[in-house]
Structure formats: structure tokens, C-alpha cells
Design a protein around this motif. Sequence first.
Motif, PDB file in Angstrom:
ATOM      1  N   SER A  64      15.349  -3.100   3.042  1.00 50.34           N
ATOM      2  CA  SER A  64      15.541  -4.548   3.205  1.00 50.34           C
ATOM      3  C   SER A  64      16.653  -4.830   4.202  1.00 50.34           C
ATOM      4  CB  SER A  64      15.831  -5.216   1.861  1.00 50.34           C
ATOM      5  OG  SER A  64      17.019  -4.737   1.304  1.00 50.34           O
ATOM      6  N   ASN A 111       9.047  -8.664  -4.380  1.00 49.08           N
ATOM      7  CA  ASN A 111       8.491  -7.500  -5.064  1.00 49.08           C
ATOM      8  C   ASN A 111       9.516  -6.669  -5.812  1.00 49.08           C
ATOM      9  OD1 ASN A 111       5.485  -7.178  -4.685  1.00 49.08           O
ATOM     10  ND2 ASN A 111       6.125  -7.712  -2.612  1.00 49.08           N
ATOM     11  N   TYR A 116       4.474 -19.135   5.100  1.00 48.19           N
ATOM     12  CA  TYR A 116       5.596 -19.985   5.509  1.00 48.19           C
ATOM     13  C   TYR A 116       5.151 -21.236   6.253  1.00 48.19           C
ATOM     14  CZ  TYR A 116       9.105 -16.901   3.651  1.00 48.19           C
ATOM     15  OH  TYR A 116       9.891 -16.192   2.787  1.00 48.19           O
ATOM     16  N   LEU A 172      13.519 -11.594  -1.974  1.00 51.17           N
ATOM     17  CA  LEU A 172      12.538 -10.517  -2.132  1.00 51.17           C
ATOM     18  C   LEU A 172      11.584 -10.861  -3.274  1.00 51.17           C
ATOM     19  CD1 LEU A 172      14.969  -7.453  -1.868  1.00 51.17           C
ATOM     20  CD2 LEU A 172      13.772  -8.634  -0.016  1.00 51.17           C
ATOM     21  N   TYR A 191      14.165 -11.709   6.388  1.00 46.31           N
ATOM     22  CA  TYR A 191      13.466 -11.275   5.168  1.00 46.31           C
ATOM     23  C   TYR A 191      12.115 -11.977   5.000  1.00 46.31           C
ATOM     24  CZ  TYR A 191      18.161  -9.546   4.104  1.00 46.31           C
ATOM     25  OH  TYR A 191      19.381  -8.919   4.152  1.00 46.31           O
ATOM     26  N   ASP A 192      11.365 -12.052   6.079  1.00 43.65           N
ATOM     27  CA  ASP A 192      10.036 -12.661   6.034  1.00 43.65           C
ATOM     28  C   ASP A 192       9.124 -11.789   5.177  1.00 43.65           C
ATOM     29  OD1 ASP A 192       7.809 -14.196   6.676  1.00 43.65           O
ATOM     30  OD2 ASP A 192       7.464 -13.171   8.579  1.00 43.65           O
ATOM     31  N   LEU A 193       9.210 -10.477   5.396  1.00 42.22           N
ATOM     32  CA  LEU A 193       8.524  -9.517   4.524  1.00 42.22           C
ATOM     33  C   LEU A 193       9.579  -8.793   3.715  1.00 42.22           C
ATOM     34  CD1 LEU A 193       5.953  -7.809   6.958  1.00 42.22           C
ATOM     35  CD2 LEU A 193       5.660  -9.862   5.564  1.00 42.22           C
ATOM     36  N   ASP A 194       9.241  -8.371   2.506  1.00 42.00           N
ATOM     37  CA  ASP A 194      10.161  -7.502   1.771  1.00 42.00           C
ATOM     38  C   ASP A 194       9.729  -6.052   2.013  1.00 42.00           C
ATOM     39  OD1 ASP A 194       8.157  -6.817  -0.116  1.00 42.00           O
ATOM     40  OD2 ASP A 194       8.736  -8.435  -1.466  1.00 42.00           O
ATOM     41  N   PRO A 195      10.527  -5.072   1.593  1.00 39.10           N
ATOM     42  CA  PRO A 195      10.192  -3.678   1.934  1.00 39.10           C
ATOM     43  C   PRO A 195       8.817  -3.232   1.433  1.00 39.10           C
ATOM     44  CG  PRO A 195      12.452  -3.821   1.168  1.00 39.10           C
ATOM     45  CD  PRO A 195      11.848  -5.177   0.952  1.00 39.10           C
ATOM     46  N   VAL A 196       8.418  -3.723   0.264  1.00 42.20           N
ATOM     47  CA  VAL A 196       7.108  -3.330  -0.268  1.00 42.20           C
ATOM     48  C   VAL A 196       6.008  -3.902   0.626  1.00 42.20           C
ATOM     49  CG1 VAL A 196       5.575  -3.468  -2.264  1.00 42.20           C
ATOM     50  CG2 VAL A 196       8.040  -3.208  -2.621  1.00 42.20           C
ATOM     51  N   GLN A 197       6.169  -5.151   0.998  1.00 39.15           N
ATOM     52  CA  GLN A 197       5.180  -5.781   1.887  1.00 39.15           C
ATOM     53  C   GLN A 197       5.151  -5.102   3.261  1.00 39.15           C
ATOM     54  OE1 GLN A 197       6.894  -9.649   1.620  1.00 39.15           O
ATOM     55  NE2 GLN A 197       5.701 -10.277  -0.163  1.00 39.15           N
ATOM     56  N   TYR A 244       1.890  -6.611  -7.390  1.00 36.49           N
ATOM     57  CA  TYR A 244       2.220  -6.742  -5.964  1.00 36.49           C
ATOM     58  C   TYR A 244       2.070  -8.196  -5.540  1.00 36.49           C
ATOM     59  CZ  TYR A 244       1.845  -6.598  -0.902  1.00 36.49           C
ATOM     60  OH  TYR A 244       2.027  -6.858   0.429  1.00 36.49           O
ATOM     61  N   ARG A 267       7.476 -11.054  10.517  1.00 36.88           N
ATOM     62  CA  ARG A 267       6.334 -10.126  10.453  1.00 36.88           C
ATOM     63  C   ARG A 267       5.735  -9.846  11.834  1.00 36.88           C
ATOM     64  NH1 ARG A 267       2.985 -13.826   6.341  1.00 36.88           N
ATOM     65  NH2 ARG A 267       5.098 -14.421   5.820  1.00 36.88           N
ATOM     66  N   PRO A 300       2.861 -11.333   1.153  1.00 36.33           N
ATOM     67  CA  PRO A 300       3.823 -12.124   1.922  1.00 36.33           C
ATOM     68  C   PRO A 300       3.550 -13.622   1.747  1.00 36.33           C
ATOM     69  CG  PRO A 300       2.950 -10.345   3.268  1.00 36.33           C
ATOM     70  CD  PRO A 300       2.167 -10.344   1.979  1.00 36.33           C
ATOM     71  N   LYS A 306      18.042 -12.257  -0.686  1.00 40.53           N
ATOM     72  CA  LYS A 306      17.121 -11.862   0.366  1.00 40.53           C
ATOM     73  C   LYS A 306      15.728 -12.450   0.139  1.00 40.53           C
ATOM     74  CE  LYS A 306      19.678  -7.537   1.021  1.00 40.53           C
ATOM     75  NZ  LYS A 306      19.666  -6.066   0.870  1.00 40.53           N
TER      76      LYS A 306
END
Lengths: 287, 218
Positions: A105, B155, B206, B153, A121-127, B200, A83, B203, B151
Motif C-alpha cells: 500500500s 480489502n 470513483y 483500503l 490509494y485508488d486500488l488497494d494491494p489486493v486489488q 474480495y 489505476r 475497486p 488509506k
Amino acid sequence: MSRFSERLKSKKFIITCEIFPPKGTDLTNLLKKAKALKGIVDGVNVTDSQRAIMRISPLAVCHILKEKGLEPIFQLICRDRNRIALQSDLLGASALGIENILILSGDHPTIGDHPEAKPVYDLDPVQLLKTARVLEKGVDLAGRRLKGTPKFCLGAVANPSFEPLELQVLMMEKKVRAGAEFFQTQPIFALRTFKDFQKKVSKLEAKVIISIFLLKSLKLAQLMDEIGLKIPKEYLKRLEKAEDPLKEGMNIAVDLIKEIKNECDGVHLMALGKEEYIPEILKRANL
Amino acid sequence: MIISEQKPKEEILEMLKGKKRVFIVGCAACATKCQTGGEDEVKEMKKVLQKEGKKITGTIVLDTPCDERIMKKDLSFLPALKNSDSLLIMACGVGLQTIGKLIDRPLVPALNPLFAGTTERIGRYYEYCSLCGDCLLDKFEGLCPLTRCAKGLLNGPCGGARDGKCEVNPAPARRSGVNDEIDCVWALIYEKTKEPLKAYYEPRDYKKILMPGRRVVR
């Protein structure tokens, strides 16, 4: 507001295409292709080490294309940056005047040429879409104030061949809520796929740009079919019989565009290194 | 439990190069269940090393090499170590390092610890939990996308799955050469409920998940 963003807000048909940055620093070939596209398309996507194959930074290429008068769409993927780096690159893009960002992604490293790489992939596309919108408010994800505020035109991707399709549509709705203004899809080949998809996304509050893929050889078409993109048998036959498969591939692309252009917001041309033929395809499709 | 696999014989011999007197330690917990470091495997390893000209000074299968308290109670094997120039540890990295806290001798790992997994049958293990320190299973119908989506993911899915299968070949199957495609966890979640596709998720934090070595001190 970027030229591409203005185009999205108009009712006009949108035409985009993509070019692949090279592995290396020599951009001669890329610039030659870009020159042929100037004034022909509304935006040029610059891919971000696509198929997980390491290539030169798309941000650098976007900057050079912009200097040459093209309208770049910076593809920013979640695979390689955390991020901190993602926000940093978003700010960098903005400072370079690059507003159009396509967020995805990114193909998993294991399918590319550095399969040993650590996937992020710390953030996903939505984030990440949300993050870009946060930056526009003048703060970062940590809530700290920015000196100078960016402005973006944000897009995301969707796959019309995905089953169940409703799952993709739910994702698209979520991405719109997160800030996506436009979508560029995976390529479609079958009209049925397009029609089923279009029916479900017509009410979305975002422009949906449908990808058309130039089937430049029978071999490529068979490969695409194998990985699940469902190439109609008729197209495979046409390519097999053709004396000049590339020309036949162009015919197929033209036919498809003509079939769909009155029912969608725009088309995105994937020419895989044959970008010099894009102007001809568009002309023949009366665009 | 901790799923493990044995390192290739060549790699073990390379690590034991120059070592003549080896003491072998197995694990009665996870490594026994995985059949990588139990009584039978320790016996087998003894034979292999003897064949290669190593003197085996002794063997033991510890109840839980990862538990210092239990280890301390059973250090009966210590005298045998005087004559040993190395210990071959057939346990996970937690076991090896716990042993290392109590015994000052060169320790050689015989196993590759893989993940916290579920056992379908011997040889078929699936990673279901990343030990992330912030369980979200209530939100995803008991299916962990952080672990089971390639990945991670939170969301929703990427566009890469075909027929409900992930675009990435699963690591355990790749290692064993078994063609065993991994399910797209998002397809599984969607079959149960659509809610996670509508909500939603922020993040992840971590700080709770990553290195350096997490600890619980109370």
C-alpha cells in the motif's frame, strides 16, 4: 520466467535484500553497493519512495540494475498512482524485462517529507495484485485488449508483529488468492515472534521470506523499538556495551539468521545503507 | 452534519482588507451546533470586527443557508446589504455558495468546513462518512473503511497499525493539537466479524465519488 521466479519454484533457500534509490539522479553510490550484491542474492528489492520520502523512480533503478546483471524486484505502491498509472507502470516494467513485482500500500504521505501530498490509494494491494493478473490475460481493468501481454512474479508484504496476528494471516490468505506468489515480511527481532508467525503461515501456498534488519547502532535500535518493532532487551544491551555497534549489529543478524534459516523459505536483508556488509553476514550465517 | 472550524482572526481580517462595511451571516443549522457560526459566534465576530474599525451594517443567522427555498422566503435583510461592501459568511461552503446564488456581493468565508461527522461533544468530531454515493456499510458491520482507514483500503488493513491504532495521526486532532489517536478501523471490524477479511471487494467506482460537483436532478 525470471531468475527469481525460478528460485521461488525450486526448493532452495531464497535470499533477497533491498536498496533505497537516492533523492536525486546520481546513482554512483547505489551502483557501488549493487556491485557488492551481484551473484550473492537472488533478488534486490528497489523501494518506491519508502517512508513517503520522495526519491528517484524505482522502475528506472530496476532497469539499470538489470542491465548490470542483477535481479531486481520492483516495489510498486498504491499511494502515488491511480489505476491508470499503476497498470501503465506494470506494462512498462514488463517491457523492460522486469517481472518481479512486490505490491504494497505504501506509507501514508503524512509521515514523509511531502505531508501535503494528495494520497491516492485508488486500488488497494489486493486489488492491485488482481489487476496484475488481469493484465496477464491480455486485457486491462476496463476490459480492453492489450497489444502484447505481460508476465509477472508477484509478491506482497506481511507484518509478523501485527496484533492480532490472525488478522495478518487472513490478509495473507486473501493476497495469495489475489495472486501473490511470495511474501516479504516486516523485520523480526524476537524468535518468539518468528515462531508464532511461522506456525500460522507454513500452510500458505506462497513462499514467505523473513526480513532481518541490520541494527547498525543503538540509536537506530531504540528508534525501531519505539515505533513498535519490539527489539529484545538483550539486543539493546549488546549494542550498548559493544565497542563497535555496527559489528555487534551484524553479530545479531547472523545469530538470528542461523536460528531461523532451517524453518523458513528465505531471508530478506534490510541493511539501511550498509549493503556492502551483506555478503559478510550471509557468509557468517553459512548461506 | 457538516463539521466546521473558524478561520484564524488574522486570515479573516486579511480577506476583509479594504472592506469597511461588513454584514455578517450565521447559520442556525450545522455551524450553530458546532459553535462556529451561531448567534453567539456572530455576536462575538461583530465585536472583534468593530474593534478592528469595521462598520457592521447588520447581522443575521439564517435557518439553513444551504437551502435556497428557505433563503428565498427570508430575504428581509436585503435592504441592509445596500450599505455593505461585503458579507462575512459564518456557514459552510454550501451555505456560502447558496447565498451567492441569490446575492451579488463579495462573500468572505469565515469558516473552514471540514467533513461530514459525528459529534461526541462540542469540539470532538469524527469523520464517519465520505458521502461516497455507494454505501457499503452492510458489508463492514456498519464501520466504513473507505472513510475511517487512512488509506481507504477495502480489502483489509495495511501492516502499519500498532496496538489497534492507525499509523497516521488523525487530521482533526492534529488541527486542535489534541493527542487523540485514531483507531485502526480494520481492528474494529475484525473484532465484530472476520468475513470482510475473507471476501474480495472490487475497486470502487470513483465516477460516483469525485469532482466535478455531484448533483441529483429529478
